[in-house]
Design an enzyme around this catalytic site. Structure first.
Site, PDB file in Angstrom:
ATOM      1  CG  ASP A 166      29.981  -4.376  18.306  1.00 53.72           C
ATOM      2  OD1 ASP A 166      29.932  -4.293  17.060  1.00 53.72           O
ATOM      3  OD2 ASP A 166      31.029  -4.233  18.964  1.00 53.72           O
ATOM      4  CG  HIS A 220       7.212  -0.073  -1.883  1.00 54.33           C
ATOM      5  ND1 HIS A 220       6.481  -0.609  -0.855  1.00 54.33           N
ATOM      6  CD2 HIS A 220       6.618   1.106  -2.164  1.00 54.33           C
ATOM      7  CE1 HIS A 220       5.492   0.206  -0.540  1.00 54.33           C
ATOM      8  NE2 HIS A 220       5.559   1.261  -1.327  1.00 54.33           N
ATOM      9  CG  ASP A 223       8.109   7.838  -3.716  1.00 57.06           C
ATOM     10  OD1 ASP A 223       8.226   8.736  -2.854  1.00 57.06           O
ATOM     11  OD2 ASP A 223       7.160   7.025  -3.723  1.00 57.06           O
ATOM     12  CG  ASP A 235       5.619  10.306   0.213  1.00 57.89           C
ATOM     13  OD1 ASP A 235       6.408  10.028  -0.702  1.00 57.89           O
ATOM     14  OD2 ASP A 235       4.662   9.569   0.545  1.00 57.89           O
ATOM     15  CG  HIS A 280      -0.343   2.828  -5.820  1.00 54.65           C
ATOM     16  ND1 HIS A 280      -0.755   4.135  -5.713  1.00 54.65           N
ATOM     17  CD2 HIS A 280       0.492   2.783  -6.890  1.00 54.65           C
ATOM     18  CE1 HIS A 280      -0.175   4.853  -6.666  1.00 54.65           C
ATOM     19  NE2 HIS A 280       0.584   4.055  -7.409  1.00 54.65           N
ATOM     20  CG  HIS A 307       0.156   7.886   2.272  1.00 58.26           C
ATOM     21  ND1 HIS A 307       1.033   8.685   2.965  1.00 58.26           N
ATOM     22  CD2 HIS A 307       0.769   7.618   1.080  1.00 58.26           C
ATOM     23  CE1 HIS A 307       2.139   8.850   2.239  1.00 58.26           C
ATOM     24  NE2 HIS A 307       2.002   8.229   1.080  1.00 58.26           N
ATOM     25  CG  HIS A 342       2.637   5.032   4.532  1.00 58.50           C
ATOM     26  ND1 HIS A 342       3.058   3.809   4.104  1.00 58.50           N
ATOM     27  CD2 HIS A 342       2.811   5.860   3.469  1.00 58.50           C
ATOM     28  CE1 HIS A 342       3.476   3.886   2.841  1.00 58.50           C
ATOM     29  NE2 HIS A 342       3.333   5.124   2.444  1.00 58.50           N
ATOM     30  CD  GLU A 361       1.460   8.099  -2.931  1.00 51.85           C
ATOM     31  OE1 GLU A 361       2.373   7.449  -3.464  1.00 51.85           O
ATOM     32  OE2 GLU A 361       1.369   8.275  -1.711  1.00 51.85           O
ATOM     33  CE1 TYR A 383       4.024   3.301 -10.605  1.00 53.95           C
ATOM     34  CE2 TYR A 383       1.697   2.773 -10.292  1.00 53.95           C
ATOM     35  CZ  TYR A 383       2.809   3.534  -9.965  1.00 53.95           C
ATOM     36  OH  TYR A 383       2.710   4.522  -9.021  1.00 53.95           O
ATOM     37  NE  ARG A 437       4.834   6.662  -6.415  1.00 54.40           N
ATOM     38  CZ  ARG A 437       5.546   5.571  -6.675  1.00 54.40           C
ATOM     39  NH1 ARG A 437       5.051   4.620  -7.447  1.00 54.40           N
ATOM     40  NH2 ARG A 437       6.748   5.416  -6.162  1.00 54.40           N
ATOM     41  CD  GLU A 439       4.014  10.541  -2.832  1.00 55.19           C
ATOM     42  OE1 GLU A 439       5.086  10.020  -3.213  1.00 55.19           O
ATOM     43  OE2 GLU A 439       3.375  10.122  -1.846  1.00 55.19           O
TER      44      GLU A 439
HETATM   45  N1  GLY Z   1       7.085   6.624  -0.639  1.00 53.58           N
HETATM   46  C1  GLY Z   1       6.023   5.958  -0.040  1.00 53.58           C
HETATM   47  C2  GLY Z   1       4.752   6.414  -0.548  1.00 53.58           C
HETATM   48  O1  GLY Z   1       4.695   7.168  -1.498  1.00 53.58           O
HETATM   49  O2  GLY Z   1       3.735   6.089  -0.013  1.00 53.58           O
HETATM   50 MN    MN Z   2       3.259   8.539  -0.589  1.00 57.17          MN
HETATM   51 MN    MN Z   3       6.157   8.553  -2.080  1.00 60.81          MN
END
Ligand code: GLY
Ligand code: MN
Ligand code: MN
Length: 433
Positions: A31, A235, A252, A263, A342, A346, A353, A379, A383, A401, A403
């Site tokens: 609940d 992720h 991140d 982000d 990747h 975005h 996103h 970004e 890796y 990375r 970003e």
């Molecule tokens: N943290 C999700 C991305 O960078 O797209």
């Molecule tokens: Mn991102």
């Molecule tokens: Mn990100």
């Protein structure tokens, strides 16, 4: 009336009506519920923050162009589960021309929809409401030629609202700048506090503490805090390993401020000093990031920028000895995907996103040119798996990375996340001062 709602009305036209539902609370277990998050399309048009509401938008109505069906005031429910705006609050605080208890929606539906040519409604999001709409439509079929005139065209509003959301107003940009500033500060705090022996979870806590202390609602997505080879998992959200001297840490994390997301990713040495090998990989990624950031400008397409990131990173992989051969062949074979798998960025907005199409024609993937008012992340990353026998040993287990969040303008762009350094020297200076 809110500009977004007015524009939406103009676009759907006077022969249409739109039914846009709010989100519902989601059960966590037994609940208890997950923390509520409003549906972004509904929020974009109404700013109404509560669950179990429906907006009915009728551009041709004389008096009630914007009707909100909401949870009614209820002292007992409010004592247990929190305050409600009720019908009065919906009108007074959210500009609804008319408001009614949500229980009335089904019986009001025929009156609202009768005589409209088009219904803007998205099926497949809210099963219960889908059934109410379908019951209405099938019930009207028998009466269609006699007394009723139900909408005969049903249009999914997702694309229309998505296109609107893609182009940010100055007010939205201001909120996004605030979300970016808070997250940038949080990353700087994390850099200052980071040291060997801390746990990834503690860095996550430092960052999210800063979000909440600065007025953000919280994280805009699950924070990724990966030390050492955990950074090679895109992720990674376990965030529970100890941070080791000599490792890098990839963070991140972004926050949500008045609905809008930031982000940011930064990668920095746990002990405050990059090793020579770490810095070699880092500088490759940074250089590509700067080039792709500069390419985030009017007229450049999503694909142009992605291709640029692939070409430059492939060159970088060759320089590091990760790949051998002609750049053109390596790209054609997709060899780079072993280390860069990747997209380079975005759309960003109410969703991390964010909404909006990435193409202009169905067949031409990622063909959309950037336009002023769009906000995108940039970004790139590299890796290198810890068990990659073909990579030079000194690079194995390194994940990097970088970003930032970029607003496209008429004559270039604005980096909303410039507040957190990314140059290796500048990072070392922050971490050692
Ligand atoms: N943290 C999700 C991305 O960078 O797209
Ligand atoms: Mn991102
Ligand atoms: Mn990100």
């Amino acid at each position: 009336m809110r500009k977004q709602l007015k524009d939406f009305m103009e676009q759907i036209g006077k022969d249409a009506i739109a039914v846009i539902p709010a989100a519902h609370e989601q059960t966590r277990s037994y609940d208890t519920e997950f923390k509520f998050h409003q549906d972004p399309d509904f929020y974009y048009l109404t700013e109404f923050p509560e669950p179990d509401a429906i907006a009915v938008i009728d551009p041709a109505a004389r008096k009630s162009r914007f009707t909100l069906f909401v949870r009614p005031r209820d002292p007992l429910m409010e004592t247990w589960y929190g305050r409600r705006q009720g019908v009065e609050g919906a009108k007074k605080n959210y500009g609804a021309d008319k408001a009614m208890p949500i229980e009335k929606f089904e019986s009001e539906l025929p009156k609202l929809l009768n005589g409209k040519e088009k219904l803007y409604y998205r099926f497949g999001l809210d099963n219960r409401l889908d059934q109410v709409i379908l019951n209405y439509l099938s019930g009207q079929r028998f009466r269609r030629l006699k007394t009723a005139y139900p909408p005969h065209t049903i249009i999914d509003p997702t694309l229309l609202i998505g296109e609107m959301r893609l182009h940010k107003t100055p007010e939205e940009v201001a909120l996004m700048q605030k979300a970016a500033d808070i997250a940038a500060e949080a990353h700087v705090v994390a850099m200052r506090e980071c040291k060997p022996g801390l746990n990834e979870a503690q860095i996550e806590a430092i960052i999210e503490h800063h979000f909440r202390m600065s007025g953000a609602a919280g994280a805009s997505y699950n924070s990724i805090v990966g030390g050492g080879a955990n950074a090679t998992i895109l992720h990674y959200v376990e965030n529970n390993a100890p941070l080791k001297d000599g490792d890098l840490l990839l963070v991140d994390a972004g926050c949500e401020y008045q609905g809008y997301a930031s982000d940011i990713t930064r990668t920095f040495p746990v002990n405050g000093r990059f090793t020579k090998a770490q810095r070699e990989v880092y500088d490759v990624v940074l250089e590509v990031q700067l080039e792709c950031l500069a390419a985030t400008r009017k007229g450049v397409t999503v694909k142009d920028r992605q291709d640029l990131s692939i070409e430059l990173l492939t060159e970088g992989m060759k320089k590091l000895g990760l790949l051998k051969g002609k750049t053109k062949d390596l790209i054609k074979k997709g060899a780079y995907m072993k280390y860069y798998m990747h997209g380079v960025g975005h759309y960003l907005g109410l969703d991390v996103h964010d909404a909006g199409r990435y193409f202009t024609e169905q067949k031409a993937r990622f063909s959309r040119p950037f336009e002023p008012g769009m906000v995108l992340t940039v970004e790139p990353g590299l890796y290198i798996p810890a068990d990659d026998k073909t990579a030079p040993a000194k690079y194995r287990g390194i994940g990097i990375r970088i970003e930032d969040d970029i607003l496209v303008t008429e004559d270039g762009n604005v980096n909303l996340t410039v507040g957190v350094p990314k140059d290796a020297d500048a990072i070392e200076e922050i971490m050692n001062s």
